[in-house]
Write a protein that holds these residues in place. Structure first.
Motif, PDB file in Angstrom:
ATOM      1  N   VAL A  39      94.076 101.398  13.177  1.00  0.00           N
ATOM      2  CA  VAL A  39      94.323 102.550  12.309  1.00  0.00           C
ATOM      3  C   VAL A  39      95.829 102.780  12.240  1.00  0.00           C
ATOM      4  CG1 VAL A  39      93.910 105.023  11.997  1.00  0.00           C
ATOM      5  CG2 VAL A  39      92.084 103.563  12.893  1.00  0.00           C
ATOM      6  N   LYS A  40      96.339 102.964  11.062  1.00  0.00           N
ATOM      7  CA  LYS A  40      97.776 103.165  10.867  1.00  0.00           C
ATOM      8  C   LYS A  40      98.190 104.577  11.318  1.00  0.00           C
ATOM      9  CE  LYS A  40      98.595  99.464   8.076  1.00  0.00           C
ATOM     10  NZ  LYS A  40      98.582  98.341   8.956  1.00  0.00           N
ATOM     11  N   ARG A  41      99.440 104.691  11.713  1.00  0.00           N
ATOM     12  CA  ARG A  41      99.984 105.982  12.155  1.00  0.00           C
ATOM     13  C   ARG A  41      99.795 107.058  11.086  1.00  0.00           C
ATOM     14  NH1 ARG A  41     105.419 104.846  15.559  1.00  0.00           N
ATOM     15  NH2 ARG A  41     104.821 102.830  16.399  1.00  0.00           N
ATOM     16  N   GLU A  42     100.048 106.682   9.836  1.00  0.00           N
ATOM     17  CA  GLU A  42      99.923 107.640   8.728  1.00  0.00           C
ATOM     18  C   GLU A  42      98.489 108.150   8.597  1.00  0.00           C
ATOM     19  OE1 GLU A  42     103.423 105.057   8.170  1.00  0.00           O
ATOM     20  OE2 GLU A  42     101.310 104.597   8.504  1.00  0.00           O
ATOM     21  N   GLU A  43      97.539 107.256   8.820  1.00  0.00           N
ATOM     22  CA  GLU A  43      96.133 107.650   8.731  1.00  0.00           C
ATOM     23  C   GLU A  43      95.751 108.583   9.875  1.00  0.00           C
ATOM     24  OE1 GLU A  43      91.675 105.703   8.672  1.00  0.00           O
ATOM     25  OE2 GLU A  43      93.373 104.429   8.108  1.00  0.00           O
ATOM     26  N   VAL A  44      96.290 108.326  11.064  1.00  0.00           N
ATOM     27  CA  VAL A  44      96.040 109.218  12.204  1.00  0.00           C
ATOM     28  C   VAL A  44      96.577 110.616  11.870  1.00  0.00           C
ATOM     29  CG1 VAL A  44      96.592 109.705  14.630  1.00  0.00           C
ATOM     30  CG2 VAL A  44      96.031 107.367  13.926  1.00  0.00           C
ATOM     31  N   ALA A  45      97.783 110.659  11.327  1.00  0.00           N
ATOM     32  CA  ALA A  45      98.392 111.944  10.960  1.00  0.00           C
ATOM     33  C   ALA A  45      97.532 112.674   9.939  1.00  0.00           C
ATOM     34  CB  ALA A  45      99.803 111.721  10.413  1.00  0.00           C
ATOM     35  N   GLN A  46      97.099 111.957   8.932  1.00  0.00           N
ATOM     36  CA  GLN A  46      96.280 112.573   7.885  1.00  0.00           C
ATOM     37  C   GLN A  46      94.932 113.020   8.434  1.00  0.00           C
ATOM     38  OE1 GLN A  46      95.296 109.933   4.658  1.00  0.00           O
ATOM     39  NE2 GLN A  46      95.029 111.629   3.238  1.00  0.00           N
ATOM     40  N   ARG A  47      94.302 112.179   9.222  1.00  0.00           N
ATOM     41  CA  ARG A  47      92.971 112.464   9.773  1.00  0.00           C
ATOM     42  C   ARG A  47      92.976 113.726  10.635  1.00  0.00           C
ATOM     43  NH1 ARG A  47      89.714 107.626  12.780  1.00  0.00           N
ATOM     44  NH2 ARG A  47      90.198 106.565  10.825  1.00  0.00           N
ATOM     45  N   TYR A  48      94.044 113.931  11.401  1.00  0.00           N
ATOM     46  CA  TYR A  48      94.105 115.072  12.320  1.00  0.00           C
ATOM     47  C   TYR A  48      95.012 116.192  11.820  1.00  0.00           C
ATOM     48  CZ  TYR A  48      91.250 112.215  15.188  1.00  0.00           C
ATOM     49  OH  TYR A  48      90.197 111.450  15.612  1.00  0.00           O
ATOM     50  N   GLU A  49      95.416 116.071  10.564  1.00  0.00           N
ATOM     51  CA  GLU A  49      96.220 117.092   9.898  1.00  0.00           C
ATOM     52  C   GLU A  49      97.451 117.481  10.703  1.00  0.00           C
ATOM     53  OE1 GLU A  49      93.416 120.204   8.999  1.00  0.00           O
ATOM     54  OE2 GLU A  49      92.533 119.027   7.369  1.00  0.00           O
ATOM     55  N   ILE A  50      98.190 116.451  11.113  1.00  0.00           N
ATOM     56  CA  ILE A  50      99.448 116.635  11.826  1.00  0.00           C
ATOM     57  C   ILE A  50     100.500 115.784  11.130  1.00  0.00           C
ATOM     58  CG2 ILE A  50      98.379 117.189  14.044  1.00  0.00           C
ATOM     59  CD1 ILE A  50      98.814 114.285  14.899  1.00  0.00           C
ATOM     60  N   SER A  51     101.732 116.000  11.479  1.00  0.00           N
ATOM     61  CA  SER A  51     102.805 115.225  10.849  1.00  0.00           C
ATOM     62  C   SER A  51     102.914 113.838  11.492  1.00  0.00           C
ATOM     63  CB  SER A  51     104.135 115.959  10.984  1.00  0.00           C
ATOM     64  OG  SER A  51     104.571 115.935  12.331  1.00  0.00           O
ATOM     65  N   LEU A  52     103.510 112.938  10.741  1.00  0.00           N
ATOM     66  CA  LEU A  52     103.785 111.605  11.271  1.00  0.00           C
ATOM     67  C   LEU A  52     104.729 111.716  12.464  1.00  0.00           C
ATOM     68  CD1 LEU A  52     103.389 108.577  11.054  1.00  0.00           C
ATOM     69  CD2 LEU A  52     105.233 108.522   9.369  1.00  0.00           C
ATOM     70  N   ARG A  53     105.626 112.675  12.411  1.00  0.00           N
ATOM     71  CA  ARG A  53     106.545 112.907  13.529  1.00  0.00           C
ATOM     72  C   ARG A  53     105.778 113.252  14.813  1.00  0.00           C
ATOM     73  NH1 ARG A  53     111.757 116.980  13.458  1.00  0.00           N
ATOM     74  NH2 ARG A  53     112.328 116.595  15.599  1.00  0.00           N
ATOM     75  N   THR A  54     104.724 114.045  14.684  1.00  0.00           N
ATOM     76  CA  THR A  54     103.901 114.402  15.846  1.00  0.00           C
ATOM     77  C   THR A  54     103.171 113.175  16.385  1.00  0.00           C
ATOM     78  OG1 THR A  54     103.643 116.661  15.053  1.00  0.00           O
ATOM     79  CG2 THR A  54     102.020 115.893  16.652  1.00  0.00           C
ATOM     80  N   VAL A  55     102.661 112.349  15.497  1.00  0.00           N
ATOM     81  CA  VAL A  55     102.004 111.109  15.927  1.00  0.00           C
ATOM     82  C   VAL A  55     103.008 110.251  16.687  1.00  0.00           C
ATOM     83  CG1 VAL A  55     100.891 108.959  15.172  1.00  0.00           C
ATOM     84  CG2 VAL A  55     100.303 111.122  14.060  1.00  0.00           C
ATOM     85  N   ASN A  56     104.203 110.108  16.151  1.00  0.00           N
ATOM     86  CA  ASN A  56     105.238 109.313  16.816  1.00  0.00           C
ATOM     87  C   ASN A  56     105.636 109.912  18.168  1.00  0.00           C
ATOM     88  OD1 ASN A  56     105.337 107.333  14.837  1.00  0.00           O
ATOM     89  ND2 ASN A  56     106.854 108.454  13.635  1.00  0.00           N
TER      90      ASN A  56
END
Length: 89
Positions: free
Chosen positions: A37-54
């Motif tokens: 799963v791509k980082r962007e998809e994780v961010a979208q799925r959990y309604e958080i920013s890409l910065r938070t995923v990183n």
């Protein structure tokens, strides 16, 4: 050989202890990333920013003492092959 089985059991135990260092959210994210799963998809799925995923990824690699996400994902596949659904808890 019993010695090899004992060593494998020790490695699995050590991997489990490392896994427990992660928060449930970090385990979930690493499992998802391990599935491709791509980082962007994780961010979208959990309604958080890409910065938070990183931020989570940086903490995951730090806690597991790896230099990169790739190392962490390789470790995950090595010690928990096919167990992603059972280890996210």
């Amino acid at each position: 050989d019993e010695q090899h089985l004992a060593r494998a059991a020790e490695w699995r135990l050590a991997a489990g202890e490392k896994w427990q260092r992660l928060s449930p959210r970090q385990r979930l994210f690493l499992s998802l990333l391990g599935k491709g799963v791509k980082r962007e998809e994780v961010a979208q799925r959990y309604e958080i920013s890409l910065r938070t995923v990183n931020f989570h990824i940086a903490n995951i690699t730090k806690k597991l003492k790896f230099k990169s996400l790739l190392e962490a994902v390789c470790w995950l596949h090595k010690y928990f092959p096919g167990d992603f659904e059972t280890i996210t808890g």
